[in-house]
Design an enzyme around this catalytic site. Structure first.
Site, PDB file in Angstrom:
ATOM      1  N   SER A 141      68.463 -26.804   5.905  1.00  0.00           N
ATOM      2  CA  SER A 141      67.851 -24.872   6.376  1.00  0.00           C
ATOM      3  C   SER A 141      69.358 -24.488   7.603  1.00  0.00           C
ATOM      4  CB  SER A 141      66.761 -25.249   6.829  1.00  0.00           C
ATOM      5  OG  SER A 141      66.743 -26.641   7.789  1.00  0.00           O
ATOM      6  N   HIS A 159      62.617 -24.732   1.625  1.00  0.00           N
ATOM      7  CA  HIS A 159      63.547 -23.635   1.610  1.00  0.00           C
ATOM      8  C   HIS A 159      63.584 -23.094  -0.166  1.00  0.00           C
ATOM      9  CE1 HIS A 159      64.119 -22.314   5.386  1.00  0.00           C
ATOM     10  NE2 HIS A 159      64.141 -23.497   6.103  1.00  0.00           N
ATOM     11  N   LYS A 210      57.730 -19.405   3.440  1.00  0.00           N
ATOM     12  CA  LYS A 210      58.994 -19.160   3.428  1.00  0.00           C
ATOM     13  C   LYS A 210      59.584 -18.333   2.130  1.00  0.00           C
ATOM     14  CE  LYS A 210      60.184 -23.412   5.779  1.00  0.00           C
ATOM     15  NZ  LYS A 210      60.248 -23.106   7.176  1.00  0.00           N
TER      16      LYS A 210
HETATM   17  C1  PLP Z   1      63.316 -28.386   5.517  1.00  0.00           C
HETATM   18  C2  PLP Z   1      62.464 -28.396   6.280  1.00  0.00           C
HETATM   19  N1  PLP Z   1      60.910 -28.731   6.223  1.00  0.00           N
HETATM   20  C3  PLP Z   1      59.691 -28.413   6.596  1.00  0.00           C
HETATM   21  C4  PLP Z   1      60.573 -26.235   7.422  1.00  0.00           C
HETATM   22  C5  PLP Z   1      58.856 -27.347   8.576  1.00  0.00           C
HETATM   23  O1  PLP Z   1      58.336 -26.112   7.755  1.00  0.00           O
HETATM   24  P1  PLP Z   1      57.090 -24.897   8.237  1.00  0.00           P
HETATM   25  O2  PLP Z   1      57.514 -23.774   9.018  1.00  0.00           O
HETATM   26  O3  PLP Z   1      56.057 -24.813   7.096  1.00  0.00           O
HETATM   27  O4  PLP Z   1      56.412 -25.833   9.023  1.00  0.00           O
HETATM   28  C6  PLP Z   1      61.241 -26.479   7.405  1.00  0.00           C
HETATM   29  C7  PLP Z   1      60.866 -25.280   7.507  1.00  0.00           C
HETATM   30  O5  PLP Z   1      61.443 -24.613   9.342  1.00  0.00           O
HETATM   31  C8  PLP Z   1      62.255 -26.737   7.119  1.00  0.00           C
HETATM   32  O6  PLP Z   1      63.388 -25.671   7.189  1.00  0.00           O
END
Ligand code: PLP
Length: 395
Positions: free
Chosen positions: A184, A212, A242
């Protein structure tokens, strides 16, 4: 001495403010999409995860409203205690079909998936191998286990192999290899095909966090579909917040995996089920991705155009190969100034990413493409980034 129970809060906050490491939270007065209003002014938004613009898609909104009419707002309890909605079952079946796996389940968030699932997969007789740039929620999930741990340099397959050999010679009962699908902060991708190849050799479980990648890769289905690895990746963790434009987390995999998680994951067992409007909206979002391919296509058209032009301006976009495009500046203050001037003078909303999220010398602003941006929007943004970049002697 009498303790001041809250003194540490003030001290720690002061340290954050003094080091310029505190977060400033802006307030959206409209949807999280290309054009919106933030703290009273119209802005061009280049930092939403709503990659496809589905958060405001008419079919997605309507599904949410219809579900509220029928079911009300709250779910009332955790699923194992007071049941789940029929529409949740329908959604989970739809998601499984979309992800081309046997089964899927909806979880609170992508974050909660990593907290709830990872600690159930391994114990102290086992070994976890993790990419050094994995998301914080994976790192926390790993910390909740008693497994031995190895970390490999980002996307480095030789190091992964070394770790697999160590785990193997340690006679680990199970080996779990975990990676983000799309990273990310950098917008690059895990070489999942190579990871699968190596893991198959050692009989390791493969866990990809595709938060993502969904909505973006593999015609919206995610990184497993992108690489054609259906059936070879054991656990796909995801987010509905997302690319799907809604809210929540999800897991996809074999029927056995999903049954196991329903019975073992503490974040699934101990936290209230999703509101029906959210489930219905997520279901509609998947239908939109299936029937309206133009959103994913537009996202990629915007991505290729913007990345090419911003590189022509002299910006370093690192290894980005997805709609997440970092402009790597180096000095933290410069990255912060770039984001600040873009916001104040050009009405462009981007995010500065500095230590501790990335190494100090890799400070950046992170730009994210979305399908609702027009060519005119992109040219405006590029022009502004050039102007401010020159003013700050970045380019
Ligand atoms: C790689 C990754 N895993 C998990 C998450 C967390 O996801 P959520 O926003 O659905 O809690 C994110 C969010 O930024 C992320 O980038």
């Amino acid at each position: 001495m009498k303790r001041d129970p809250e003194a540490f809060l003030h001290e720690e906050l002061k340290n954050l403010y003094d080091a310029n490491l505190n977060w400033v939270i802006r307030h959206l007065e409209g949807a999280s999409q290309a054009h919106t209003k933030v703290d009273g002014k119209e802005v061009l938004m280049l930092n939403t995860n709503n990659y496809l613009g589905l958060a405001t898609h008419p079919k997605v909104r309507k599904a949410a409203l219809d579900a509220i009419e029928k079911y009300g707002v709250g779910a009332g309890a955790v699923p194992v205690i007071a049941g789940t909605f029929d529409l949740t079952k329908k959604f989970e079946e739809h998601l499984a079909k979309f992800k081309e796996v046997e089964a899927a389940l909806i979880a609170q968030t992508g974050f909660a998936v990593n907290q709830g699932v990872i600690p159930q997969l391994v114990g102290k007789e086992d070994y976890i191998i993790s990419d050094e740039l994995n998301h914080g929620s994976i790192i926390d999930g790993v910390r909740l286990t008693r497994a031995k741990r190895g970390v490999y340099k980002h996307n480095n397959m030789e190091e992964l192999e070394k770790q697999l050999k160590i785990a193997d010679s340690d006679n680990a009962r199970r080996i779990l290899v975990i990676t983000d699908g799309v990273f990310s902060m950098d917008g690059d991708m895990a070489p999942l095909d190579k990871i699968v190849e190596k893991c198959e050799e050692y009989g390791a479980m493969i866990y990809v966090d595709d938060c993502h990648g969904e909505g973006m890769l593999g015609k919206g289905r995610g990184i497993v579909s992108h690489f054609g690895l259906q059936g070879k990746v054991h656990i796909e963790g995801g987010s509905l917040s997302k690319g799907f434009g809604v809210f929540g987390g999800a897991v996809a995999g074999s029927k056995a995996l999903i049954d196991f998680i329903r019975n073992k994951s503490r974040s699934y067992l101990l936290s209230t089920a999703h509101p029906p409007a959210i489930v219905a909206a997520a279901d509609a979002a998947i239908s939109v991705i299936e029937t309206e391919p133009q959103h994913v296509e537009k996202l990629w058209e915007n991505t290729e155009y913007f990345r090419g032009k911003v590189q022509d301006l002299g910006f370093n976009t690192g290894n980005s190969c997805t709609p997440i495009i970092p402009l790597i500046i180096g000095e933290p203050a410069k990255a912060q100034n770039l984001a600040d001037l873009l916001y104040r003078e050009e009405n462009i909303f981007t995010t500065p990413i500095v230590f501790p999220m990335v190494a100090r010398e890799l400070s950046r602003i992170r730009v994210q493409m979305n399908a609702l941006l027009t060519r005119e929007d992109l040219d405006y943004a590029l022009n502004s980034i050039e102007k401010v970049g020159k003013k700050l002697n970045i380019i």
